[in-house]
Design an enzyme around this catalytic site. Structure first.
Site, PDB file in Angstrom:
ATOM      1  N   ILE A  31       1.051  -1.258  -0.001  1.00 45.47           N
ATOM      2  CA  ILE A  31      -0.123  -0.127  -0.001  1.00 45.47           C
ATOM      3  C   ILE A  31       0.806   1.363   0.108  1.00 45.47           C
ATOM      4  O   ILE A  31       0.405   2.368  -0.624  1.00 45.47           O
ATOM      5  CB  ILE A  31      -0.958  -0.083   1.303  1.00 45.47           C
ATOM      6  N   ASN A  87      11.146  -8.708   7.476  1.00 42.04           N
ATOM      7  CA  ASN A  87      11.573  -7.966   8.775  1.00 42.04           C
ATOM      8  C   ASN A  87      10.977  -8.858   9.911  1.00 42.04           C
ATOM      9  O   ASN A  87       9.887  -9.367   9.877  1.00 42.04           O
ATOM     10  CB  ASN A  87      10.821  -6.534   8.892  1.00 42.04           C
ATOM     11  N   VAL A  96       3.713  -5.588  10.593  1.00 43.50           N
ATOM     12  CA  VAL A  96       2.472  -6.444  10.433  1.00 43.50           C
ATOM     13  C   VAL A  96       2.914  -7.761  11.049  1.00 43.50           C
ATOM     14  O   VAL A  96       3.915  -8.425  10.478  1.00 43.50           O
ATOM     15  CB  VAL A  96       1.841  -6.225   9.287  1.00 43.50           C
ATOM     16  N   HIS A 100       5.576 -11.999   6.066  1.00 46.04           N
ATOM     17  CA  HIS A 100       5.454 -11.677   4.677  1.00 46.04           C
ATOM     18  C   HIS A 100       7.108 -11.351   4.229  1.00 46.04           C
ATOM     19  O   HIS A 100       7.700 -10.987   5.051  1.00 46.04           O
ATOM     20  CB  HIS A 100       4.822 -10.549   4.568  1.00 46.04           C
ATOM     21  N   HIS A 102       8.894  -8.926   1.194  1.00 42.11           N
ATOM     22  CA  HIS A 102       8.863  -7.772   0.546  1.00 42.11           C
ATOM     23  C   HIS A 102       9.867  -8.382  -0.741  1.00 42.11           C
ATOM     24  O   HIS A 102      10.792  -8.798  -0.720  1.00 42.11           O
ATOM     25  CB  HIS A 102       9.432  -6.536   1.107  1.00 42.11           C
TER      26      HIS A 102
HETATM   27  P1  5GP Z   1       6.755  -4.705   7.561  1.00 40.01           P
HETATM   28  O1  5GP Z   1       6.899  -3.371   8.077  1.00 40.01           O
HETATM   29  O2  5GP Z   1       5.714  -5.356   8.856  1.00 40.01           O
HETATM   30  O3  5GP Z   1       7.873  -5.594   7.125  1.00 40.01           O
HETATM   31  O4  5GP Z   1       5.818  -4.603   6.423  1.00 40.01           O
HETATM   32  C1  5GP Z   1       4.331  -4.212   6.374  1.00 40.01           C
HETATM   33  C2  5GP Z   1       4.064  -3.653   5.166  1.00 40.01           C
HETATM   34  O5  5GP Z   1       2.717  -3.814   4.815  1.00 40.01           O
HETATM   35  C3  5GP Z   1       4.316  -2.060   4.963  1.00 40.01           C
HETATM   36  O6  5GP Z   1       5.398  -1.976   3.839  1.00 40.01           O
HETATM   37  C4  5GP Z   1       3.086  -1.632   4.600  1.00 40.01           C
HETATM   38  O7  5GP Z   1       3.074  -0.520   3.647  1.00 40.01           O
HETATM   39  C5  5GP Z   1       2.093  -2.700   4.014  1.00 40.01           C
HETATM   40  N1  5GP Z   1       0.837  -2.746   4.529  1.00 40.01           N
HETATM   41  C6  5GP Z   1       0.434  -2.553   5.872  1.00 40.01           C
HETATM   42  N2  5GP Z   1      -1.049  -2.564   5.787  1.00 40.01           N
HETATM   43  C7  5GP Z   1      -1.364  -2.503   4.414  1.00 40.01           C
HETATM   44  C8  5GP Z   1      -2.707  -2.768   3.685  1.00 40.01           C
HETATM   45  O8  5GP Z   1      -3.718  -2.994   4.217  1.00 40.01           O
HETATM   46  N3  5GP Z   1      -2.772  -3.356   2.352  1.00 40.01           N
HETATM   47  C9  5GP Z   1      -1.306  -3.238   1.674  1.00 40.01           C
HETATM   48  N4  5GP Z   1      -1.390  -3.752   0.724  1.00 40.01           N
HETATM   49  N5  5GP Z   1      -0.405  -2.990   2.545  1.00 40.01           N
HETATM   50  C10 5GP Z   1      -0.243  -2.988   3.497  1.00 40.01           C
END
Ligand code: 5GP
Ligand code: ZN
Length: 114
Positions: A31, A87, A96, A100, A102
């Site tokens: 997003i 991460n 989150v 996942h 990236h």
């Molecule tokens: P993290 O910081 O946990 O490695 O990555 C979480 C990622 O999820 C972030 O890059 C953030 O932009 C993405 N993200 C968070 N909420 C949403 C969502 O509702 N939809 C999508 N498509 N991405 C999300």
């Protein structure tokens, strides 16, 4: 898993821009993209982070890398190159808590991690 935004994305409660889906995995556009190509690849099964991967999840993890290969081709970055990041926890910058990966590409990515 209740209140997990990625579980809600997996089950369609929260809309997402999907680039790939199969029985075990989905991939969605991030997003808040940090590169021209920025997608997230995740297991449909809720796993908190890489810390919580169990022996029985290893097939899904290796499958994710196979899927990453396909997506990189599909999105046109297989030849130019890309980066895969996961991460974990607070210091790792995980926001989150649903495992996942990236996949970033479409430009020369900075080497700095700080
Ligand atoms: P993290 O910081 O946990 O490695 O990555 C979480 C990622 O999820 C972030 O890059 C953030 O932009 C993405 N993200 C968070 N909420 C949403 C969502 O509702 N939809 C999508 N498509 N991405 C999300
Ligand atoms: Zn989840």
């Amino acid at each position: 898993m209740e209140n997990c935004i990625f579980c809600k994305i997996v089950n369609g409660e929260i809309p997402s821009d999907r680039v790939y889906e199969d029985e075990y995995v989905i991939s969605i556009k991030d997003i808040k993209p940090e590169a021209p190509i920025h997608v997230l690849i995740m297991p449909k099964k809720h796993i908190n982070s890489i810390n919580d991967v169990k022996e029985e999840d290893l097939q899904i993890i290796s499958h994710i890398f196979k899927v990453a290969q396909k997506i990189a081709k599909q999105l046109g970055v297989a030849e130019s190159g890309y980066r895969i990041i996961t991460n974990c926890g607070k210091d790792g910058g995980q926001t989150v808590e649903h495992l996942h990966f990236h996949l970033l590409g479409g430009k020369s990515l900075p080497i700095s991690i700080g």
